[in-house]
Design a protein around this motif. Structure first.
Motif, PDB file in Angstrom:
ATOM      1  N   LEU A 113     -11.668   1.486   6.700  1.00 33.73           N
ATOM      2  CA  LEU A 113     -10.586   0.521   6.447  1.00 33.73           C
ATOM      3  C   LEU A 113     -10.569  -0.595   7.492  1.00 33.73           C
ATOM      4  CD1 LEU A 113      -7.683   2.974   5.532  1.00 33.73           C
ATOM      5  CD2 LEU A 113      -9.083   1.599   3.963  1.00 33.73           C
ATOM      6  N   LYS A 121      -6.929  10.654  12.238  1.00 31.14           N
ATOM      7  CA  LYS A 121      -7.117  10.733  10.783  1.00 31.14           C
ATOM      8  C   LYS A 121      -8.021  11.932  10.456  1.00 31.14           C
ATOM      9  CE  LYS A 121      -4.641   7.175   9.857  1.00 31.14           C
ATOM     10  NZ  LYS A 121      -4.989   5.841  10.350  1.00 31.14           N
ATOM     11  N   LEU A 164     -10.575  -6.036  -3.035  1.00 30.92           N
ATOM     12  CA  LEU A 164      -9.570  -5.124  -3.596  1.00 30.92           C
ATOM     13  C   LEU A 164      -8.794  -5.738  -4.756  1.00 30.92           C
ATOM     14  CD1 LEU A 164      -8.236  -3.900  -0.140  1.00 30.92           C
ATOM     15  CD2 LEU A 164      -9.758  -2.633  -1.668  1.00 30.92           C
ATOM     16  N   SER A 217     -13.160   4.066  11.111  1.00 26.02           N
ATOM     17  CA  SER A 217     -12.557   4.068   9.783  1.00 26.02           C
ATOM     18  C   SER A 217     -13.098   2.915   8.939  1.00 26.02           C
ATOM     19  CB  SER A 217     -11.031   3.917   9.917  1.00 26.02           C
ATOM     20  OG  SER A 217     -10.467   3.616   8.649  1.00 26.02           O
ATOM     21  N   TYR A 254       0.827  -1.214   0.000  1.00 29.26           N
ATOM     22  CA  TYR A 254       0.000   0.000   0.000  1.00 29.26           C
ATOM     23  C   TYR A 254       0.859   1.261   0.000  1.00 29.26           C
ATOM     24  CZ  TYR A 254      -4.388  -2.444   0.868  1.00 29.26           C
ATOM     25  OH  TYR A 254      -5.490  -3.233   0.748  1.00 29.26           O
ATOM     26  N   THR A 271      -8.592   4.795  13.754  1.00 34.60           N
ATOM     27  CA  THR A 271      -9.450   5.922  13.342  1.00 34.60           C
ATOM     28  C   THR A 271      -8.943   7.258  13.889  1.00 34.60           C
ATOM     29  OG1 THR A 271     -11.354   4.408  13.324  1.00 34.60           O
ATOM     30  CG2 THR A 271     -11.842   6.773  13.292  1.00 34.60           C
ATOM     31  N   VAL A 286     -12.563  -8.832   2.775  1.00 27.71           N
ATOM     32  CA  VAL A 286     -11.935  -7.498   2.692  1.00 27.71           C
ATOM     33  C   VAL A 286     -10.764  -7.508   1.717  1.00 27.71           C
ATOM     34  CG1 VAL A 286     -12.582  -6.502   4.927  1.00 27.71           C
ATOM     35  CG2 VAL A 286     -10.530  -7.910   4.785  1.00 27.71           C
TER      36      VAL A 286
END
Lengths: 217, 217
Positions: free
Chosen positions: B151, B57, A180, B149, A99, B54, A176
């Motif tokens: 993510l 951010k 992607l 978040s 990433y 989280t 998850v």
């Protein structure tokens, strides 16, 4: 390099308290996948406990050989899941690194896409292994519930509950990552593999639990 | 005295591997109740992880204060559940001792019945506390899922799954003890308390999980 050093420590050698504190923090691992492997291992251990409380009892002499065989499978399963706690953390590192790759030039973009895809594949493989191991744990819980000491039946129920939750949690961790992936056909195949395990083994775990709550009720 | 000495060691200070090996064996504790507290603590920790990923951010600046408050509650909840791993083991010892009391004379029988009833009461109280703590964990998972978040949303789902399984497992441990109580009215009241928590919070956990699988699907 700092991230790499972290995983020289085997995570399941940490105290329960330290493992949980690591889980609560913002480090890339352990995460949901590793926690799933640990919860599955707790399920495998509880099945084994039913067996440990059954062997050597006169009342259960007729199933002694079966229980000893189940105990061997449970011990192997627990160790396999402990190994998967570590494997999940190690599979996450290349993904976290991917990433962070630059994507300014077309070459960088192509390189990042290829590295990311490979890392996503690896990050899916471990939760799928955790799922398969939890399915084995549900099968063992069912057999312990049928053959083990009635004094420990609630523990067979707990074993089924923990392996089921770990199976579903690992399933979320497959999804998850597949979401992607650029290779949509491969993503769909991996999702289908996860969905098939969930469809077979979640109802099986529910049956083990429900039979016990009826007996207790 | 040997059994007592064993629990001078706090169970969550054991390595994960050692804890799981103890769980798998035939020692009176840790058992299903302690494992439930540990799995619930893993759920609390995973919620906290969503929060840890989280805070700080920019995208989530608007919910920063809420997330910090959730993180404090999660940390307290994790420590409470870690304490309940130990409390469950300690509540089991008087119960194991009560079962071994002689029951040859009417006096012995009356004494054993009274001691057993008291020990059963204590052995029910801890899993009921574990259940209440897991319900709090499900509430926290829901809030992290809504505010945390994106993510880390799958980790909020894992948190809900683990707290739900631990809630149900602790419920089984309430029932195995109430089933043996002489005071049937008290047993029924404790069962009703457990049933009410399950009825409210199992569907709540399922909703958190299902919302996430739909988002991922």
């Amino acid at each position: 390099m700092r991230q790499r050093r972290k995983f020289i420590v085997e995570l399941t050698n940490l105290s329960c308290k330290t493992f949980l504190a690591e889980l609560a923090g913002n480090a890339p691992a352990p995460g949901g996948g590793g926690a799933a492997a640990l919860v599955g291992a707790a399920g495998a251990a509880l099945g084994n406990m039913v067996g440990s409380l059954t062997v050597g009892k006169k009342k259960y002499a007729a199933v002694e050989a079966d229980i000893l065989a189940l105990n061997e499978r449970s011990t192997a399963l627990r160790k396999r899941l402990e190994g998967l706690v570590q494997a999940d953390a190690e599979a996450f590192l290349p993904l976290a690194a991917a990433y962070k790759l630059p994507k300014e030039t077309p070459e960088q973009q192509a390189h990042k896409a290829a590295v990311l895809e490979e890392a996503l594949n690896r990050a899916c493989a471990v939760p799928l292994e955790i799922m398969a191991a939890c399915c084995e744990g549900i099968t063992l819980a069912e057999e312990y519930g049928a053959k083990g000491s009635v004094l420990a039946l609630s523990d067979a129920g707990c074993a089924a509950l923990f392996c089921k939750a770990a199976l579903q949690a690992a399933g979320l961790n497959v999804m998850v990552n597949t979401r992607l992936m650029a290779d949509k056909a491969r993503a769909a195949a991996l999702n289908a593999e996860a969905a098939a395990l969930l469809a077979d083994f979640v109802p099986k775990a529910d049956r083990v639990y429900e039979q016990l709550t009826q007996q207790e009720g």
